[in-house]
Scaffold this motif. Structure first.
Motif, PDB file in Angstrom:
ATOM      1  N   SER A 178       0.762  -1.328   0.118  1.00  0.00           N
ATOM      2  CA  SER A 178      -0.422  -0.150   0.410  1.00  0.00           C
ATOM      3  C   SER A 178       0.896   0.925   0.274  1.00  0.00           C
ATOM      4  CB  SER A 178      -1.173   0.330   1.196  1.00  0.00           C
ATOM      5  OG  SER A 178      -2.016   1.361   1.037  1.00  0.00           O
ATOM      6  N   TRP A 179       1.843   1.422   0.671  1.00  0.00           N
ATOM      7  CA  TRP A 179       3.137   2.274   1.408  1.00  0.00           C
ATOM      8  C   TRP A 179       3.665   2.630   0.146  1.00  0.00           C
ATOM      9  CZ3 TRP A 179       8.234   1.676   3.319  1.00  0.00           C
ATOM     10  CH2 TRP A 179       8.927   3.195   3.899  1.00  0.00           C
ATOM     11  N   ILE A 180       4.148   1.376  -1.419  1.00  0.00           N
ATOM     12  CA  ILE A 180       4.301   1.445  -1.995  1.00  0.00           C
ATOM     13  C   ILE A 180       3.223   2.466  -3.408  1.00  0.00           C
ATOM     14  CG2 ILE A 180       5.244   0.103  -4.226  1.00  0.00           C
ATOM     15  CD1 ILE A 180       7.145  -1.433  -2.286  1.00  0.00           C
ATOM     16  N   VAL A 181       2.029   1.964  -3.363  1.00  0.00           N
ATOM     17  CA  VAL A 181       1.209   1.992  -4.449  1.00  0.00           C
ATOM     18  C   VAL A 181       1.056   4.270  -4.171  1.00  0.00           C
ATOM     19  CG1 VAL A 181      -0.767   2.314  -4.978  1.00  0.00           C
ATOM     20  CG2 VAL A 181      -0.113  -0.060  -4.869  1.00  0.00           C
ATOM     21  N   ARG A 182       0.301   3.979  -2.661  1.00  0.00           N
ATOM     22  CA  ARG A 182       1.103   5.610  -2.197  1.00  0.00           C
ATOM     23  C   ARG A 182       1.720   6.371  -3.047  1.00  0.00           C
ATOM     24  NH1 ARG A 182       0.689   7.940   1.848  1.00  0.00           N
ATOM     25  NH2 ARG A 182       1.592   6.688   2.742  1.00  0.00           N
ATOM     26  N   THR A 183       3.014   5.970  -2.492  1.00  0.00           N
ATOM     27  CA  THR A 183       3.893   6.996  -3.276  1.00  0.00           C
ATOM     28  C   THR A 183       4.032   6.519  -4.454  1.00  0.00           C
ATOM     29  OG1 THR A 183       5.527   6.044  -1.161  1.00  0.00           O
ATOM     30  CG2 THR A 183       6.663   7.330  -3.085  1.00  0.00           C
ATOM     31  N   ALA A 184       3.848   6.045  -5.314  1.00  0.00           N
ATOM     32  CA  ALA A 184       4.040   6.048  -6.981  1.00  0.00           C
ATOM     33  C   ALA A 184       2.135   7.704  -6.671  1.00  0.00           C
ATOM     34  CB  ALA A 184       3.556   4.843  -7.390  1.00  0.00           C
ATOM     35  N   HIS A 185       1.931   7.296  -6.924  1.00  0.00           N
ATOM     36  CA  HIS A 185       0.469   7.962  -7.306  1.00  0.00           C
ATOM     37  C   HIS A 185       0.944   8.971  -6.528  1.00  0.00           C
ATOM     38  CE1 HIS A 185      -2.497   4.598  -7.531  1.00  0.00           C
ATOM     39  NE2 HIS A 185      -1.873   4.312  -8.509  1.00  0.00           N
ATOM     40  N   HIS A 186       0.830   9.759  -5.453  1.00  0.00           N
ATOM     41  CA  HIS A 186       2.017  10.933  -4.932  1.00  0.00           C
ATOM     42  C   HIS A 186       3.237  11.639  -5.837  1.00  0.00           C
ATOM     43  CE1 HIS A 186       0.387  11.925  -0.772  1.00  0.00           C
ATOM     44  NE2 HIS A 186      -0.080  10.376  -1.468  1.00  0.00           N
ATOM     45  N   ASN A 187       3.384  10.958  -6.637  1.00  0.00           N
ATOM     46  CA  ASN A 187       4.794  11.386  -7.935  1.00  0.00           C
ATOM     47  C   ASN A 187       4.164  11.455  -9.463  1.00  0.00           C
ATOM     48  OD1 ASN A 187       7.784  11.898  -6.736  1.00  0.00           O
ATOM     49  ND2 ASN A 187       6.550   9.774  -5.267  1.00  0.00           N
ATOM     50  N   GLN A 198       3.224   0.504 -11.424  1.00  0.00           N
ATOM     51  CA  GLN A 198       4.702  -0.158 -12.326  1.00  0.00           C
ATOM     52  C   GLN A 198       5.858   1.191 -12.559  1.00  0.00           C
ATOM     53  OE1 GLN A 198       5.098  -3.649 -12.866  1.00  0.00           O
ATOM     54  NE2 GLN A 198       6.855  -3.116 -13.166  1.00  0.00           N
ATOM     55  N   THR A 199       5.523   1.838 -13.600  1.00  0.00           N
ATOM     56  CA  THR A 199       6.681   3.101 -13.546  1.00  0.00           C
ATOM     57  C   THR A 199       7.368   3.153 -12.723  1.00  0.00           C
ATOM     58  OG1 THR A 199       5.430   3.523 -15.532  1.00  0.00           O
ATOM     59  CG2 THR A 199       5.919   5.245 -14.998  1.00  0.00           C
ATOM     60  N   PHE A 200       7.034   3.541 -11.242  1.00  0.00           N
ATOM     61  CA  PHE A 200       7.621   4.318 -10.201  1.00  0.00           C
ATOM     62  C   PHE A 200       8.249   2.891  -9.884  1.00  0.00           C
ATOM     63  CE2 PHE A 200       7.420   3.617  -5.264  1.00  0.00           C
ATOM     64  CZ  PHE A 200       7.759   5.085  -5.570  1.00  0.00           C
ATOM     65  N   SER A 201       7.882   1.939  -9.767  1.00  0.00           N
ATOM     66  CA  SER A 201       9.150   0.774  -9.199  1.00  0.00           C
ATOM     67  C   SER A 201      10.432   0.235  -9.972  1.00  0.00           C
ATOM     68  CB  SER A 201       8.132  -0.808  -9.369  1.00  0.00           C
ATOM     69  OG  SER A 201       6.726  -0.770  -8.339  1.00  0.00           O
ATOM     70  N   ASP A 202       9.652   0.244 -11.679  1.00  0.00           N
ATOM     71  CA  ASP A 202      10.902   0.262 -12.082  1.00  0.00           C
ATOM     72  C   ASP A 202      11.828   1.775 -12.471  1.00  0.00           C
ATOM     73  OD1 ASP A 202       9.717  -1.876 -14.018  1.00  0.00           O
ATOM     74  OD2 ASP A 202       8.954  -0.783 -15.610  1.00  0.00           O
ATOM     75  N   LEU A 203      11.152   2.199 -11.769  1.00  0.00           N
ATOM     76  CA  LEU A 203      12.011   3.309 -11.108  1.00  0.00           C
ATOM     77  C   LEU A 203      12.898   3.643 -10.436  1.00  0.00           C
ATOM     78  CD1 LEU A 203       9.587   6.820 -13.329  1.00  0.00           C
ATOM     79  CD2 LEU A 203      12.169   5.322 -14.209  1.00  0.00           C
ATOM     80  N   SER A 204      12.615   3.172  -9.023  1.00  0.00           N
ATOM     81  CA  SER A 204      12.701   3.454  -7.861  1.00  0.00           C
ATOM     82  C   SER A 204      14.004   1.871  -7.477  1.00  0.00           C
ATOM     83  CB  SER A 204      12.136   3.583  -7.280  1.00  0.00           C
ATOM     84  OG  SER A 204      11.203   4.395  -7.104  1.00  0.00           O
ATOM     85  N   PHE A 205      13.462   0.491  -7.568  1.00  0.00           N
ATOM     86  CA  PHE A 205      13.736  -0.722  -7.898  1.00  0.00           C
ATOM     87  C   PHE A 205      14.663  -0.407  -8.929  1.00  0.00           C
ATOM     88  CE2 PHE A 205       9.593  -0.407  -5.248  1.00  0.00           C
ATOM     89  CZ  PHE A 205      10.605  -0.252  -4.388  1.00  0.00           C
ATOM     90  N   GLY A 206      14.790  -0.110 -10.303  1.00  0.00           N
ATOM     91  CA  GLY A 206      15.151  -1.016 -11.490  1.00  0.00           C
ATOM     92  C   GLY A 206      14.380  -1.907 -11.899  1.00  0.00           C
ATOM     93  N   LYS A 207      14.360  -1.906 -13.759  1.00  0.00           N
ATOM     94  CA  LYS A 207      13.717  -2.729 -14.565  1.00  0.00           C
ATOM     95  C   LYS A 207      13.798  -4.192 -14.179  1.00  0.00           C
ATOM     96  CE  LYS A 207      11.619  -1.708 -18.260  1.00  0.00           C
ATOM     97  NZ  LYS A 207      10.240  -1.197 -18.429  1.00  0.00           N
ATOM     98  N   HIS A 208      14.887  -4.442 -14.085  1.00  0.00           N
ATOM     99  CA  HIS A 208      15.101  -5.496 -14.214  1.00  0.00           C
ATOM    100  C   HIS A 208      15.053  -6.377 -12.591  1.00  0.00           C
ATOM    101  CE1 HIS A 208      18.882  -3.629 -11.888  1.00  0.00           C
ATOM    102  NE2 HIS A 208      18.827  -4.357 -11.594  1.00  0.00           N
ATOM    103  N   ALA A 251       9.867  -9.141   0.987  1.00  0.00           N
ATOM    104  CA  ALA A 251       9.989  -7.848   1.178  1.00  0.00           C
ATOM    105  C   ALA A 251      11.583  -7.914   0.504  1.00  0.00           C
ATOM    106  CB  ALA A 251       9.668  -6.310   1.495  1.00  0.00           C
ATOM    107  N   PRO A 252      12.014  -7.568  -0.652  1.00  0.00           N
ATOM    108  CA  PRO A 252      13.866  -7.871  -0.724  1.00  0.00           C
ATOM    109  C   PRO A 252      13.966  -6.561  -0.036  1.00  0.00           C
ATOM    110  CG  PRO A 252      12.699  -7.780  -2.990  1.00  0.00           C
ATOM    111  CD  PRO A 252      11.825  -7.645  -1.723  1.00  0.00           C
ATOM    112  N   ASN A 253      14.862  -6.580   0.957  1.00  0.00           N
ATOM    113  CA  ASN A 253      16.139  -5.947   1.562  1.00  0.00           C
ATOM    114  C   ASN A 253      15.991  -4.776   0.647  1.00  0.00           C
ATOM    115  OD1 ASN A 253      16.869  -5.215   4.035  1.00  0.00           O
ATOM    116  ND2 ASN A 253      19.070  -5.165   3.586  1.00  0.00           N
ATOM    117  N   PHE A 254      16.383  -4.220  -0.350  1.00  0.00           N
ATOM    118  CA  PHE A 254      17.109  -3.215  -1.383  1.00  0.00           C
ATOM    119  C   PHE A 254      15.440  -2.566  -1.817  1.00  0.00           C
ATOM    120  CE2 PHE A 254      15.585  -6.237  -5.007  1.00  0.00           C
ATOM    121  CZ  PHE A 254      14.725  -5.492  -5.450  1.00  0.00           C
ATOM    122  N   VAL A 255      14.137  -3.047  -1.331  1.00  0.00           N
ATOM    123  CA  VAL A 255      13.344  -2.607  -1.408  1.00  0.00           C
ATOM    124  C   VAL A 255      13.181  -1.221  -0.358  1.00  0.00           C
ATOM    125  CG1 VAL A 255      10.616  -2.350  -1.373  1.00  0.00           C
ATOM    126  CG2 VAL A 255      11.889  -3.930  -3.271  1.00  0.00           C
TER     127      VAL A 255
END
Length: 179
Positions: free
Chosen positions: A15-24, A29-39, A51-55
């Motif tokens: 939920s926090w990730i979704v809210r952060t994406a929408h705030h921006n 998916q675009t937020f996730s690719d930009l923040s955590f890497g497309k790979h 949850a991976p530690n890098f997230v």
């Protein structure tokens, strides 16, 4: 300028990730690719459970909160309380499973209180709502829901998927078919 909201008390990581994406102004998916890497595909797992530690590190650093606080958005909060450890596969005792298939939840593990969501200044899902112990909202004394009106499981991380130019969503408890 990017915004990085803090997690609400008791909010789950997804939920926090979704809210952060929408705030921006970004789709999830675009937020996730930009923040955590497309790979790094993070939505192909139960992100609240695995949850991976890098997230967590990325979300904590960019939001200016501690890694310890970020970790409280995951099911690790219940280790040694409800189960001895997080298992990468299989069912966890007292946790409603999501069962993912192609990044989509096919089981009804994401429960919610419709009144809580409607009363939230900014609707968000709680990590405690993943617990099978909760069949009724302890605040509103109403039965928890676990699906859209159409019967589909809750997939709020995919709600704007395939909808061009739509980022803000009216309700987090609806599925793609309802739009």
């Amino acid at each position: 300028m990017a915004t990085h909201p803090h997690p609400y008390s008791g909010e789950c990581l997804s939920s926090w990730i979704v809210r952060t994406a929408h705030h921006n102004g970004l789709k999830v998916q675009t937020f996730s690719d930009l923040s955590f890497g497309k790979h790094n595909q993070i939505w192909n797992r139960d992100i609240d459970k695995l949850a991976p530690n890098f997230v967590l590190q990325t979300m904590a650093k960019r939001s200016g909160i501690s890694l310890k606080l970020a970790a409280k958005t995951t099911l690790n909060l219940y280790v040694n309380r409800l189960f001895p450890k997080i298992k990468p596969s299989g069912i966890l005792r007292w946790i409603n499973p999501l069962v993912l298939h192609h990044r989509k939840h096919t089981a009804y593990g994401m429960q919610y209180c419709p009144i809580c969501l409607s009363e939230d200044k900014e609707p968000h899902f709680r990590i405690a709502w993943r617990l099978s112990l909760f069949t009724f909202c302890p605040i509103h004394k109403v039965m928890m829901k676990d699906r859209c009106e159409c019967g589909a499981s809750v997939n709020f991380h995919r709600i704007e998927l395939g909808k061009v130019n739509i980022i803000d969503v009216a309700a987090l408890d609806e599925c793609l078919a309802m739009w």
